[in-house]
Design a protein around this motif. Structure first.
Motif: not given
Length: 427
Positions: A1-18
């Motif tokens: 589930x976690x890997x699926x979410x990571x695949x769906x959400x762009x890495x750039x968005x994750x980094x921006x949120x961090x």
């Protein structure tokens, strides 16, 4: 589930949120820190720091290969912060630079998130939050330092971090001694390290400790030295039951210190010693609890006085004496084993117990003697028993009359138990 979410959400968005979340946390901490000050006394808090982090993200993501825009943005931020700091000095007459440095770290979060593991970024954020909140704690802590503390720390770093790595690990004496400059200095560093930790705990963590805690911490440094100090102060302390308990606990911590040394130099011997040491620690703890909680006398019980259990453990004379004893016992032990065998080493262990047993113990653990491990374990137990006898003699002769009998009983139990444990190994 976690890997699926990571695949769906762009890495750039994750980094921006961090970046946004970390920047906001740092800004919220700044607001809490300045909550009692006027608005004019700071250049920004939660919104400002969050925008600084986002600004760093934008400048970095546009040209990530060269980071040229990010560097120009950082230079512009430094200029703005410099103007702010100049106004702070001229108008407010304040010189603190913590908030400005925190803002620069916030600006650098983006390249850290893109180039470094996330645990490192989290660690940096946590340290920033802790350090900005710890001003008063650090100030009170620094007041406990005197002019010798940093010299002491420098000495230990010199012993462990500079001299030790430079020494050769080649045998320079007889093959059976396994003696090299590196192993010789390693023994000094190991003993000094345990003593130094005890010294730091006593001075900075428990500066006002009573007699019980003094015995515990002092035992990590030297149970013999702590015993002598406590018995000499027994007349002034007027807490006979606690004084006896503290002395016994110092001996209990001796077993802990010796086990740590054995574990460091020879794990096989250490685990062979573990059952005997565990029994000794439990018995000595029971004796200490009895004298502390249940032993009664006619003396007036007063509040325990705090005092230093030992001085700085890294004095050059102390290290030099340890080194001399280390070399002496290396030759003496080798001579006794070659000429008198197991019986000789057992007799020597009882004699050594009347001195500093540390160098003798480390020699047994480091050297390649042609004897069984059980003989080494027995010799260590005999040396400890003899050392307990020495402490009992010190206690009876130097202490107040009111604690001589309980000291004799307490150490008598430990001595008999040590002899029994040594006898069991021969079966």
């Amino acid at each position: 589930m976690r890997n699926q979410i990571i695949d769906i959400v762009p890495s750039t968005m994750i980094n921006f949120l961090l970046v946004a979340v970390f920047s906001l946390l740092i800004g919220l901490e700044q607001r809490r820190y300045y909550i009692k000050q006027e608005l004019e006394s700071r250049f920004g808090t939660d919104r400002t720091f969050m925008l600084i982090g986002i600004l760093g993200f934008v400048f970095y993501i546009i040209v990530p290969q060269t980071m040229i825009l990010f560097m120009f943005g950082g230079l512009a931020l430094i200029v703005l912060l410099g103007i702010c700091y100049y106004q702070k000095i001229v108008v407010q007459r304040q010189f603190g630079i913590t908030s400005i440095l925190t803002a620069l770290i916030t600006y650098c979060l983006t390249p850290l998130i893109y180039t470094q593991p996330i645990w490192l970024v989290l660690l940096i954020v946590v340290i920033v939050l802790v350090m900005t909140e710890s001003k008063e704690v650090l100030f009170q802590f620094s007041k406990r330092f005197d002019k010798e503390e940093f010299i002491t720390l420098a000495k230990f770093l010199l012993l462990a971090g500079v001299i030790l790595p430079l020494l050769p690990d080649k045998n320079i004496l007889a093959p059976t001694l396994n003696f090299s400059p590196y192993k010789f200095w390693l023994a000094i560093v190991a003993v000094s390290g345990i003593s130094y930790c005890s010294y730091l705990l006593k001075k900075f963590v428990f500066p006002n400790s009573g007699v019980i805690l003094t015995g515990i911490l002092g035992g990590l440094y030297s149970s013999t030295a702590t015993t002598i100090i406590l018995v000499r102060k027994s007349k002034d302390l007027q807490e006979e039951h606690k004084t006896v308990a503290a002395i016994i606990l110092a001996t209990s911590m001796m077993y802990v210190r010796l086990f740590l040394l054995a574990l460091f130099f020879n794990k096989t011997i250490a685990w062979m010693l573990a059952p005997s040491f565990a029994i000794s620690i439990m018995v000595s703890a029971v004796i200490a609890i009895y004298f502390c909680k249940f032993y009664t006398n006619k003396s007036i019980i007063t509040r325990a006085k705090a005092f230093q259990s030992h001085n700085n453990p890294l004095e050059f004379k102390t290290a030099l004496l340890f080194g001399v004893l280390f070399i002496f016992f290396a030759f003496l032990t080798g001579f006794v084993i070659r000429n008198y065998g197991v019986d000789g080493i057992n007799l020597l262990s009882f004699i050594v117990g009347m001195t500093d047993i540390g160098p003798f113990l480390i020699n047994l653990l480091q050297s390649k003697w042609d004897i069984e491990n059980t003989v080494i374990v027995t010799a260590i137990l005999n040396a400890i028993t003899s050392n307990n006898l020495l402490k009992m003699i010190y206690g009876i002769t130097l202490s107040d009359k009111s604690i001589r009998r309980p000291l004799a009983i307490g150490f008598g139990i430990l001595i008999v138990m040590g002899l029994l444990l040594s006898f069991v190994l021969h079966l």
